[in-house]
Structures are given as structure tokens and as C-alpha cells.
Design a protein around this motif. Structure first.
Motif, PDB file in Angstrom:
ATOM      1  N   CYS A  16       0.857  -1.191   0.000  1.00 49.19           N
ATOM      2  CA  CYS A  16       0.000   0.000   0.000  1.00 49.19           C
ATOM      3  C   CYS A  16       0.888   1.235   0.000  1.00 49.19           C
ATOM      4  O   CYS A  16       2.106   1.128   0.000  1.00 49.19           O
ATOM      5  N   CYS A  37       1.158   3.633   2.311  1.00 50.98           N
ATOM      6  CA  CYS A  37       1.473   4.223   3.607  1.00 50.98           C
ATOM      7  C   CYS A  37       2.991   4.331   3.789  1.00 50.98           C
ATOM      8  O   CYS A  37       3.738   3.542   3.215  1.00 50.98           O
ATOM      9  N   SER A  66      -1.277   3.991   8.582  1.00 50.12           N
ATOM     10  CA  SER A  66      -1.950   2.816   8.020  1.00 50.12           C
ATOM     11  C   SER A  66      -3.227   3.244   7.312  1.00 50.12           C
ATOM     12  O   SER A  66      -3.736   4.340   7.521  1.00 50.12           O
ATOM     13  N   CYS A  67      -3.724   2.319   6.454  1.00 51.46           N
ATOM     14  CA  CYS A  67      -4.936   2.609   5.681  1.00 51.46           C
ATOM     15  C   CYS A  67      -5.828   1.368   5.726  1.00 51.46           C
ATOM     16  O   CYS A  67      -5.627   0.476   6.540  1.00 51.46           O
ATOM     17  N   VAL A  74      -5.892  -1.110   3.835  1.00 58.12           N
ATOM     18  CA  VAL A  74      -5.197  -2.369   3.503  1.00 58.12           C
ATOM     19  C   VAL A  74      -4.713  -3.061   4.777  1.00 58.12           C
ATOM     20  O   VAL A  74      -4.967  -4.247   4.994  1.00 58.12           O
ATOM     21  N   GLU A  75      -4.054  -2.299   5.663  1.00 58.17           N
ATOM     22  CA  GLU A  75      -3.581  -2.899   6.916  1.00 58.17           C
ATOM     23  C   GLU A  75      -4.742  -3.360   7.785  1.00 58.17           C
ATOM     24  O   GLU A  75      -4.607  -4.292   8.562  1.00 58.17           O
TER      25      GLU A  75
HETATM   26 ZN   LIG Z   1      -1.633   1.302   4.154  1.00 56.82          ZN
END
Ligand SMILES: [Zn+2]
Length: 638
Positions: A30, A32, A82-83, A85-86
């Protein structure tokens, strides 16, 4: 002094897996950043991880066990590091090409064969350190080698993988994880199990660490590097030791583990000579609460008064063996206690090799042995807790006792800071991987490989030559600098052109090392800390001599700034006016001396002034001011 141990005779075999975070702009799957968060978490969410049925079919015992413990996991996060995805709310993006380049560079430097196509796999991890319940990993190259002191060490595999979330706390059946670290690219380099001594293990780890560092694109500092060791001796078993962070701990971990396995083999032989049979080690748990009706043991009293029991089990033939030391501070009894804690969730165990103690009297021990029908060479393990927990704990203890009949049980252990290890979990089985269908395979083209090859940093000899000629460093210092983590910091600070390169190099190598030996946590220093201390020196805010005190302060006060440190330590340089005042006062206090010896008093005055202003004034300035003032005062006739 270290005593000589014949590791060849022991048949010691060690393999290393080196994990190092890559200094990429973004995470592996991702966008981040790859930095740890310094802020308070703004989002929390709870998960209970459950593998799906199809996955369970191939889950190994270790994963299944973590799952059965039914832990609730609280993830903490913020919207910077983080986004989705995490958080496992969105599929992963494509494999980060920058990470692939770095792994290809490391593969070229270790002569490994790079794959044509990188396939991302899922590796089941159910301890909660990944929100998905698996870790994404992919092989980039295989079958390489490095030469370490004329021995060729095979590199089995070079992989890229996601770093896991970091544990921040927990209680009971809840665990907290911060997910800022989750998804940071890690490179994993694993060697074949051909290393044959503790010292060699450390040399190999250093050699591989140097190669990774030479790519110039890996993170540094504590937490950025983790070494796992696979260790066995001929009479032992393959033990996986996780999480050795410091290079200079490696040889200790290996020697302790070899000693532990050897001692367990001796215990096995001792049990055999005592004629102990597997069938004699049975799950027969006896409630011995009545023995402890009047006990002075707080722990047992507390357990009994809150509805628990004191449950004992006889271990046939184990007398004297539970207290046998396997490594410093580690006994067979400790190993059983770790199992009891892990499987039963109890605080610990008591065993008769360490009793009477902890408020348990000799009389109680004898009575307990009697109730359990012990003979002379039998031992008893006792747990005081709620009955179901005590039963689970003793079941694990008896299982561990049965394993002692065979020698060394195969398991995964965790390294501690003193170089010893503790039981972590059973060793995972083999079938832990399956394909990650959300990420398409990535082709590694010959073009990419030649581009990476062309951009490789120059070899060591070339860098050394440059340090000698361009910066006039001596060879010893230049070599230390190349071996340090700070070559790039050195070059940047030198480029400001205001401080002598030798001073910068000495601080970054010898001085930091000696601070570390004094127990200063210099590994906490960031590149920003180092550069701002050098800036303060070059701008004349602090004296060169004060740089180390300031670095030591910053190591211990990570969140403080250079200005904070200067204030806290009183390091600001004295103005010329302040210096003159101090010099004049010193001359006044030593008038007789100046009268008698004239200019020759300069040395003495200089010494006195310097001891008062060390670190706060430039010595050459002090010398010239002292000289001028003495001349002036003599002309004036004082
Ligand atoms: Zn992320």
C-alpha cells in the motif's frame, strides 16, 4: 574467560535467517509510509481471528493452538501510518517495485539466482500480529553464497515479506497490537545449516548484515534488524530461536542453546539409567489442598481461598533433574513452568527440587510426597489455581516430562536480552503457505536486473580509497566508518564543509561505540539527532567537546531536541565577554604566581580556566585570550 567447548564434537549446526526492514518510501502492498507512529492511536478495532474451514484443513498444530486460545485482539492505529489495507478492509495493492529492486540488489550481491516471476504467498500466522491471519511473503532469489573467512556459506533463499504489527500490551485473553509496522517491507536472507560455531554464526550474520547495508536502502537501528537462528547438535533437535536483535548477542545465544541441548541429552541418559518409562509418567493429578490447610505460602492460600485447588503430580525418577541448570538461570523446572504458563495460563509451578521455599515448609513437602506415594528419586510438581487451569498446566508439565525421556523437544523459542531463550510455542508444521490471489505475479526482467546491477553502490575497496583520499581519514578510522551504519551521515555532514572529517568520523564510530559500552542506549539515536548535533557544533552553538555529552543525553531523551539537551546540560558556549570575566577572576586569584613567573604562569592559568569552561569554550580561543590578558595585566603592572 570463556572455557573451550568442542563444537565439532557436539555436531553443532546453525542456520541464520536475517530479517531487515527496507527503507522504501511506501509499504509493501500500500502507499502508507514506512515510519513508526509517534502519536496516540486514533482508531481501535477488535478482532477474533478464526481460520476458515478450508484453511483449518492444513493448519499446523501451532496455528491451531493460537486459534484455540480464543484471544481477542485490539488493533490500534491512526490515519497516517496505516490505511484500509492494513485493516484488512481493502485488498492489497501491487507489490512495491522499490522493494523488489532492493531485493534484486541483495540477490546480485550474494550471487543468488533470481526468479523469473515473483509469486506472493500467504503464510498462516494466527497470533494476531497480522490483521488478515496470514503474512504475505515471496521468494525473490535462491541458491546464492557469501564467503566468510574463506568458507563458502550457502544462501538458501532471499524473500520479501510484510513486517508484522507490533505488540503494545494486553491482559488476560486480550492482546493489543499497533499496526503502524504492519506491511513495512522486510528482506529475509536465510543461510544453509552449515555454520559450526557460535563465533562463526556471529561473523556470518555480520557479513550478511553488511551486504544488506551496502545496498544503502535498508533501515538501521534497534528493531530494524531481527535474526532468527536454527540450532541443533547431534544429540539434540532442531530448535528455532526467534528475535535476536543485537549482533553481539548471537554467539552467546548459540553457545547457550548448544549447552542447553547437551544438558537435556545428559538428563535423558540419566532418566534412562534410572529406568524411567514413558508409561510411568501419567496424567494422574492429586488434589493436595488438605496438605496446605495452615500454609505460610501466600500464593497457595490465595488460590485456595478463591475457590482454587493445590494440584500435584508425581514425576517418577525426576528428583534432582528439575533443578539442573541448562543455561544461566534456566532449569528443566523453568522449561516446565513455561509450558504450564503457555498451555494452562497459570502464573507458575512449584517443584520439589526448589522446595522448601516460597512459604512452603519441609513438613508440607514431605506430606505431599507421602500423599502422592513418592519414592526417593521421584519429584512432585505443584500448581495452585482454578482446577481446570491447574489441570491444563499439569498436563503440559507431564507432556514435557515425557519429552525429557527423548532428549530435546523440537520447539520454537524466543531470545531474551541476556542471551538465554524461553519456550514460545510448538514448532510449526510444514504446510503453512498458499497462494495470495489478490496480488498478481511480478516479472523480474533481465532489463530490471541490469538496471539494478548498474546502480549498485561501489565495492568496499573503492569506498575505502575514496575515504582515504577525499577526506584524509586514516585507514583504521575509514574501515570503522564503512563497517558502521553511518557512512551516509558522515558524507552529508562533511558536505557542509565546516567540521573536520576526522572529528565527524571519530564521533560516529569510536565515540558512539564507547558510549554504548558505558551503557548509553546509543541505538536510540536517529539520523536527525546526529545531524543536528553536528550542526550545533558547526554553528558554534556548542563546543566540539560537548558533542558526546549531548548525544548521550539525546539517547536517553529520544523525544527531546538538541536545544532541550543544550539547556538541560548547560552546554551553550560562553560568549567572549563571559570568558574574559572568568579569565580575569582566575588571574586575580593567582596574582602572586603571575607576579613571580610572569608569562610562564600562562600554562597554570590556562589549566584552571579550562577546567571551569570545558565543553563550553573553544580551547584555542581560551589559550589566546589567557595569553592576551596576562600580557595586558603585566603591562598594567596588575
Ligand atoms: Zn496502508
Amino acid at each position: 574467560m570463556r572455557s573451550f567447548t568442542d563444537y565439532d564434537a557436539m555436531g553443532l549446526k546453525v542456520g541464520i535467517e536475517i530479517h531487515r526492514q527496507l527503507d522504501t518510501k511506501t509499504k509493501l502492498f500500500c502507499d502508507c509510509p514506512t515510519t513508526m507512529s509517534e502519536m496516540e492511536p486514533s482508531v481501535r478495532f477488535l478482532r477474533r481471528l478464526r481460520p476458515t474451514q478450508s484453511e483449518l484443513g492444513q493448519v499446523d498444530p501451532a496455528a491451531l493452538f493460537e486459534f484455540q486460545k480464543g484471544r481477542a485482539i485490539v488493533y490500534e492505529t491512526d490515519d497516517v501510518t496505516s490505511c484500509l489495507v492494513e485493516m484488512d478492509e481493502e485488498p492489497p495493492k501491487d507489490l512495491n517495485p522499490e522493494a523488489v529492486e532492493i531485493a534484486v540488489a541483495a540477490s546480485i550481491l550474494t550471487h543468488a539466482q533470481i526468479v523469473d516471476e515473483i509469486h506472493v504467498m500467504r503464510k498462516i500466522v494466527i497470533d494476531g500480529s497480522n490483521t488478515t491471519g496470514f503474512q504475505r511473503t515471496c521468494v525473490v532469489a535462491m541458491n546464492g553464497w557469501v564467503n566468510v573467512a574463506d568458507k563458502r556459506i550457502p544462501i538458501q533463499q532471499i524473500s520479501l515479506e510484510e513486517d508484522a504489527a507490533r505488540k503494545t500490551g494486553g491482559s488476560g485473553f486480550t492482546v493489543n497490537y499497533r499496526i503502524d509496522r504492519l506491511g513495512i517491507p522486510l528482506i529475509e536472507v536465510s543461510t544453509g545449516p552449515v555454520i559450526s560455531s557460535p563465533d562463526e554464526t556471529e561473523r556470518v550474520a555480520k557479513a550478511i548484515g553488511d551486504i544488506l547495508r551496502d545496498t544503502g536502502r535498508v533501515k538501521r537501528g534497534l528493531g530494524a534488524i531481527r535474526q532468527d537462528l536454527n540450532i541443533s547438535i547431534r544429540e539434540g533437535a532442531l530448535i528455532e530461536i526467534k528475535g535476536v536483535q543485537e549482533l553481539d548477542l548471537i554467539s552467546k545465544v548459540v553457545s547457550y542453546e548448544a549447552a542447553r541441548q547437551l544438558e537435556l541429552a545428559r538428563i535423558r541418559n540419566e532418566l534412562a539409567s534410572r529406568g524411567v518409562k514413558r508409561t510411568e509418567l501419567a496424567d494422574i493429578f492429586v488434589d493436595v489442598s488438605s496438605v496446605f490447610g495452615q500454609t505460610d505460602s501466600n500464593l497457595i492460600r490465595k488460590a485456595l481461598s478463591s475457590g482454587g485447588v493445590a494440584l500435584g503430580v508425581k514425576l517418577r525418577g525426576f528428583h534432582g533433574l528439575l533443578g539442573r541448570e541448562l543455561a544461566p538461570g534456566l532449569r528443566l523446572g523453568t522449561e516446565m513452568a513455561s509450558r504450564a504458563t503457555f498451555w494452562g495460563g497459570v502464573g507458575g509451578i512449584f517443584h520439589t527440587d526448589e522446595l522448601p521455599a516460597y512459604g512452603i515448609s519441609e513438613g508440607e513437602v514431605q506430606l505431599m510426597k507421602q500423599v502422592l506415594g513418592c519414592r526417593e528419586l521421584d519429584a512432585v510438581v505443584l500448581v495452585a489455581d482454578h482446577e481446570d487451569k491447574a489441570r491444563d498446566a499439569l498436563t503440559a508439565v507431564v507432556e514435557r516430562a515425557r519429552e525429557a525421556l527423548l532428549g530435546v523437544p523440537s520447539e520454537t523459542r524466543m531470545a531474551t536480552e541476556d542471551g538465554t531463550t524461553r519456550y514460545m510455542r510448538p514448532r510449526p508444521g510444514a504446510s503453512r503457505m498458499y497462494p495470495e490471489t489478490d496480488v498478481p505475479p511480478v516479472e523480474v526482467s533481465p532489463d530490471l536486473i541490469s538496471t539494478v546491477r548498474a546502480a549498485l553502490p561501489p565495492p568496499r575497496e573503492v569506498v575505502l580509497e575514496q575515504l582515504l583520499s577525499k577526506y584524509q581519514l586514516n585507514k583504521k578510522l575509514a574501515t570503522q566508518l564503512i563497517d558502521s551504519e553511518y557512512l551516509d551521515v558522515f558524507r552529508r555532514v562533511c558536505s557542509t564543509g565546516r567540521i573536520a572529517p576526522t572529528f565527524i568520523a571519530t564521533v560516529l564510530t569510536e565515540n558512539l561505540k564507547s558510549l554504548g559500552r558505558e551503557g548509553v542506549p546509543v541505538h536510540q539515536l536517529t539520523v536527525g539527532h546526529l545531524e543536528s548535533v553536528f550542526a550545533a557544533v558547526s554553528e558554534g552553538v556548542i563546543a566540539k567537546e560537548a558533542a558526546l555529552a549531548l548525544l548521550a543525553w539525546l539517547s536517553k531523551n529520544r523525544k527531546g531536541t538538541v536545544e532541550d539537551g543544550i539547556r538541560a546540560l548547560g552546554l551553550r558556549m560562553l560568549s567572549e565577554h563571559e570568558l574574559l570575566n572568568i579569565i580575569d577572576r582566575t588571574i586575580d586569584a593567582n596574582l602572586a604566581l603571575v607576579d613571580e613567573t610572569g608569562e610562564r604562569a600562562g600554562g597554570k592559568i590556562m589549566g584552571l580556566v579550562m577546567s571551569a569552561v570545558r565543553g563550553k569554550a573553544d580551547p584555542s580561543l581560551v589559550t589566546s585570550l589567557v595569553k592576551t590578558r596576562i600580557e595586558y595585566r603585566m603591562r598594567k603592572g596588575c
